[in-house]
Scaffold this motif. Structure first.
Motif, mmCIF file in Angstrom:
data_model
loop_
_atom_site.group_PDB
_atom_site.id
_atom_site.type_symbol
_atom_site.label_atom_id
_atom_site.label_comp_id
_atom_site.label_asym_id
_atom_site.label_seq_id
_atom_site.Cartn_x
_atom_site.Cartn_y
_atom_site.Cartn_z
ATOM 1 N N GLY A 47 0.669 -1.143 -0.080
ATOM 2 C CA GLY A 47 -0.008 0.069 0.186
ATOM 3 C C GLY A 47 0.866 1.136 -0.039
ATOM 4 N N LYS A 48 0.262 2.413 0.536
ATOM 5 C CA LYS A 48 0.936 3.572 0.303
ATOM 6 C C LYS A 48 1.505 4.019 1.574
ATOM 7 C CE LYS A 48 -2.255 5.630 -2.988
ATOM 8 N NZ LYS A 48 -3.296 6.747 -3.200
ATOM 9 N N LYS A 49 1.280 3.289 2.756
ATOM 10 C CA LYS A 49 2.023 3.529 3.973
ATOM 11 C C LYS A 49 3.439 3.214 4.197
ATOM 12 C CE LYS A 49 -1.644 4.228 7.313
ATOM 13 N NZ LYS A 49 -2.207 3.515 8.730
ATOM 14 N N SER A 50 4.391 3.859 4.881
ATOM 15 C CA SER A 50 5.590 3.157 4.862
ATOM 16 C C SER A 50 5.848 2.927 6.330
ATOM 17 C CB SER A 50 6.521 4.462 4.562
ATOM 18 O OG SER A 50 6.604 5.538 5.624
ATOM 19 N N LEU A 51 6.948 2.133 6.702
ATOM 20 C CA LEU A 51 7.276 2.085 7.908
ATOM 21 C C LEU A 51 7.490 2.974 8.761
ATOM 22 C CD1 LEU A 51 9.482 -1.302 7.248
ATOM 23 C CD2 LEU A 51 7.293 -1.276 8.597
ATOM 24 N N GLU A 52 8.068 4.115 8.251
ATOM 25 C CA GLU A 52 8.373 5.188 9.050
ATOM 26 C C GLU A 52 7.497 5.715 9.610
ATOM 27 O OE1 GLU A 52 11.272 6.505 10.285
ATOM 28 O OE2 GLU A 52 12.818 5.336 9.008
ATOM 29 N N GLU A 53 6.158 5.918 9.170
ATOM 30 C CA GLU A 53 4.977 6.454 9.639
ATOM 31 C C GLU A 53 3.988 5.336 10.337
ATOM 32 O OE1 GLU A 53 2.281 7.914 6.162
ATOM 33 O OE2 GLU A 53 3.591 6.705 5.036
ATOM 34 N N LEU A 54 4.347 4.265 10.145
ATOM 35 C CA LEU A 54 3.557 3.246 10.848
ATOM 36 C C LEU A 54 3.641 2.971 12.402
ATOM 37 C CD1 LEU A 54 1.786 0.751 9.681
ATOM 38 C CD2 LEU A 54 3.939 -0.816 10.349
ATOM 39 N N PRO A 55 2.194 3.281 12.821
ATOM 40 C CA PRO A 55 2.249 3.124 14.477
ATOM 41 C C PRO A 55 2.532 1.839 15.006
ATOM 42 C CG PRO A 55 0.466 3.640 13.424
ATOM 43 C CD PRO A 55 0.798 3.210 12.372
ATOM 44 N N GLY A 56 3.293 1.882 16.188
ATOM 45 C CA GLY A 56 3.600 0.536 16.784
ATOM 46 C C GLY A 56 2.500 -0.438 17.011
ATOM 47 N N TYR A 57 2.917 -1.819 17.040
ATOM 48 C CA TYR A 57 1.945 -2.696 17.016
ATOM 49 C C TYR A 57 1.205 -2.985 16.011
ATOM 50 C CZ TYR A 57 3.393 -3.110 21.898
ATOM 51 O OH TYR A 57 4.241 -3.127 23.216
ATOM 52 N N THR A 58 1.568 -2.644 14.709
ATOM 53 C CA THR A 58 1.033 -2.567 13.244
ATOM 54 C C THR A 58 1.698 -3.230 12.556
ATOM 55 O OG1 THR A 58 -0.025 -0.351 14.082
ATOM 56 C CG2 THR A 58 -0.327 -1.095 11.767
ATOM 57 N N ALA A 59 1.237 -3.802 11.328
ATOM 58 C CA ALA A 59 1.726 -4.655 10.240
ATOM 59 C C ALA A 59 1.606 -4.190 9.107
ATOM 60 C CB ALA A 59 1.491 -6.257 10.454
ATOM 61 N N LEU A 60 2.485 -4.479 8.066
ATOM 62 C CA LEU A 60 2.355 -4.182 6.708
ATOM 63 C C LEU A 60 2.577 -5.359 5.782
ATOM 64 C CD1 LEU A 60 3.925 -0.570 6.101
ATOM 65 C CD2 LEU A 60 1.293 -1.310 6.250
ATOM 66 N N TYR A 61 1.698 -5.542 4.818
ATOM 67 C CA TYR A 61 2.125 -6.584 3.797
ATOM 68 C C TYR A 61 2.785 -6.030 2.715
ATOM 69 C CZ TYR A 61 1.426 -9.757 -0.104
ATOM 70 O OH TYR A 61 1.646 -10.470 -1.136
ATOM 71 N N GLY A 62 4.066 -6.912 2.210
ATOM 72 C CA GLY A 62 4.538 -6.308 1.140
ATOM 73 C C GLY A 62 5.407 -7.269 0.476
ATOM 74 N N LYS A 63 6.789 -6.748 0.131
ATOM 75 C CA LYS A 63 7.727 -7.867 -0.447
ATOM 76 C C LYS A 63 9.088 -7.337 0.120
ATOM 77 C CE LYS A 63 5.689 -9.592 -4.585
ATOM 78 N NZ LYS A 63 5.675 -9.699 -5.872
ATOM 79 N N VAL A 64 9.868 -8.399 0.071
ATOM 80 C CA VAL A 64 11.182 -7.858 0.512
ATOM 81 C C VAL A 64 12.124 -8.156 -0.745
ATOM 82 C CG1 VAL A 64 11.040 -8.297 3.235
ATOM 83 C CG2 VAL A 64 11.488 -10.286 1.509
ATOM 84 N N PHE A 65 13.161 -7.381 -0.713
ATOM 85 C CA PHE A 65 14.323 -7.605 -1.959
ATOM 86 C C PHE A 65 15.574 -7.314 -1.647
ATOM 87 C CE2 PHE A 65 12.474 -3.267 -1.229
ATOM 88 C CZ PHE A 65 13.618 -2.568 -1.493
#
Length: 462
Positions: A47-65
């Protein structure tokens, strides 16, 4: 030692925190001030959210590279300091648990700026950042390595602070006595209640009893954690191999109607009533002209002498013979349970002789399993675990035992000083030494060398 706040001064570390074996899920843990920044260099959110702006205890789905392209799908779980296991910023990257995938991702994280974590470094940082005490930190490895349910319960209780609270209660009693002694000695003109020998003896006697109980539980707790070298011994055809197979839950030993079938030692580890037993089924004890069987009998006798627990098996349908009596003599003071087998057959054995020589006797049928609960109870009694409550908080490392023993020695010296009529100054010194030992036990006054020693035993990633 003073605890350093790594979240302000430390580097950012990373490691694989799941077992180094193929699995459904694998986790790379990153901890330190730049955890989100470094994770963001190898993780692309869907999605559009980045890890830097993500609140604590929250997860994001994506890909690692990495520089070669996509590695795998992944979930990035974000923890913000100080509300994380280590007390620092933490990101955990979860992907499929293939070793190639995990190692490739870890290399990418290192190239993105993380440093490799040392053994136990995540837990060490949790301790240094004041998230857990030293005994709670030590219980982490006990949880990881627990072999049975009782050991896991004890480790969990330790991790939740049961031992810390138990030590804290003892320490407070000692500090109260030391403070009263010092105040009464330093400020005689003030209206401070007089310290009496009887009050001190009562108070220190209670502390001594509590430390005694704590140390007595150490050996029983070690049985739950480490297991017990156990030998199944007896003359041929008493049912040793049938008992071995029953406890193991599979055909580990050959069972026939012919005497002397087992000639070498057959081994397995089983749980009996929550106690890990490292079982050894041995050759039947008898005089034999067969050179191969004779070697097996010799090895069996050696195992009986070195065992920490003997399950001495007797055939209830046969009269006691010289080999049975010799086994009872060879057991000596080794913890032992007499397993009077074949209880489903008419009894001919001399029960009274066995019960007079072996404290724990169980009437059992290895063929049907009848009597297994009684065997579990007898083994727990002879090993001292029957009255043990894992949730009470117990000593579970040699470091902790040694510190508690030093505290007990100092309390004993204080009581001896009172008995011999020495001044209260001498008593105060011993009480303060006892407090110091307990502070070292909990890590509130541990040296760097002690802390290094504790965490050097951890695995990387924990």
């Amino acid at each position: 030692m003073n605890r350093t706040n790594y979240s302000e001064t430390g580097s950012t570390i990373a490691a694989i925190s799941t077992p180094q074996a193929p699995g459904g899920i694998g986790v790379i843990r990153i901890s330190g001030p730049d955890a989100r920044k470094i994770a963001g260099r190898v993780f692309s959110p869907a999605g559009k959210k980045s890890l830097e702006e993500l609140p604590g205890y929250t997860a994001l789905y994506g890909k690692v590279f990495d520089e070669s392209g996509a590695i795998d799908e992944a979930i990035a779980l974000n923890f913000r300091a100080p509300k994380s296991f280590t007390g620092e910023n933490v990101v955990e990257l979860s992907c499929h648990g293939g070793l190639i995938i995990l190692r490739r991702l870890l290399r990418a994280v290192m190239r993105a700026g993380a440093e490799p974590a040392g053994p136990g470094e995540f837990t060490r940082r949790a301790f240094l950042n004041g998230k857990i005490g030293l005994t709670e930190a030590e219980s982490v490895m006990q949880l990881v390595s627990a072999q049975g349910e009782q050991a896991a319960k004890a480790a969990l209780a330790g991790h939740e602070g049961a031992l810390e609270r138990r030590i804290g209660s003892i320490r407070e009693k000692l500090l109260g006595a030391a403070a009263h002694l010092s105040a009464w000695a330093d400020y005689p003109e003030d209206d401070i209640p007089r310290v009496t020998e009887e009050e001190l003896k009562t108070s220190l006697g209670e502390v001594k009893a509590e430390l005694d109980a704590l140390l007595r539980g150490f050996d029983a707790g070690r049985v739950l954690r480490e297991g017990v070298d156990t030998v199944i011994a007896g003359r041929p055809n008493t049912g040793k191999s049938t008992l071995m197979n029953l406890l193991a839950g599979c055909e580990r030993s050959i069972v026939t109607s012919y005497a002397g079938t087992t000639r070498d030692i057959v081994e397995d580890t089983v749980l009996l009533g929550g106690i890990p037993l490292r079982l050894a089924d041995t050759a039947g004890l008898r005089d034999t002209a067969d050179p191969v069987e004779s070697i097996g009998v010799g090895r069996a006798r050696e195992r009986v002498r070195s065992a920490r627990l003997v399950l001495a098996v007797f055939d209830s349908s046969q009269e006691l013979d010289a080999a049975d009596r010799a086994l009872i003599r060879e057991v000596g003071n080794t913890p032992c349970v007499a397993v009077v087998n074949k209880s489903d057959l008419p009894i001919k054995i001399d029960n009274e002789y066995i019960e007079n020589n072996i404290k724990q006797t169980v009437y059992f049928s290895a063929l049907t399993g009848e009597g297994l609960p009684r065997l579990e109870d007898a083994v727990a009694s002879v090993l001292g675990t029957k009255e043990l409550d894992p949730s009470d908080g117990m000593l579970y490392t040699e470091r902790q035992r040694e510190a508690a023993a030093r505290s007990l020695q100092s309390v004993t010296e204080a009581l001896d000083a009172l008995e011999s009529g020495m001044t209260f100054d001498a008593v105060t010194v011993s009480v303060e030494d006892a407090v110091s030992a307990l502070l070292e036990l909990t890590g509130e006054r541990a040296t760097v060398a002690v802390v290094d020693s504790v965490f050097s035993r951890f695995c990387v990633g924990k």
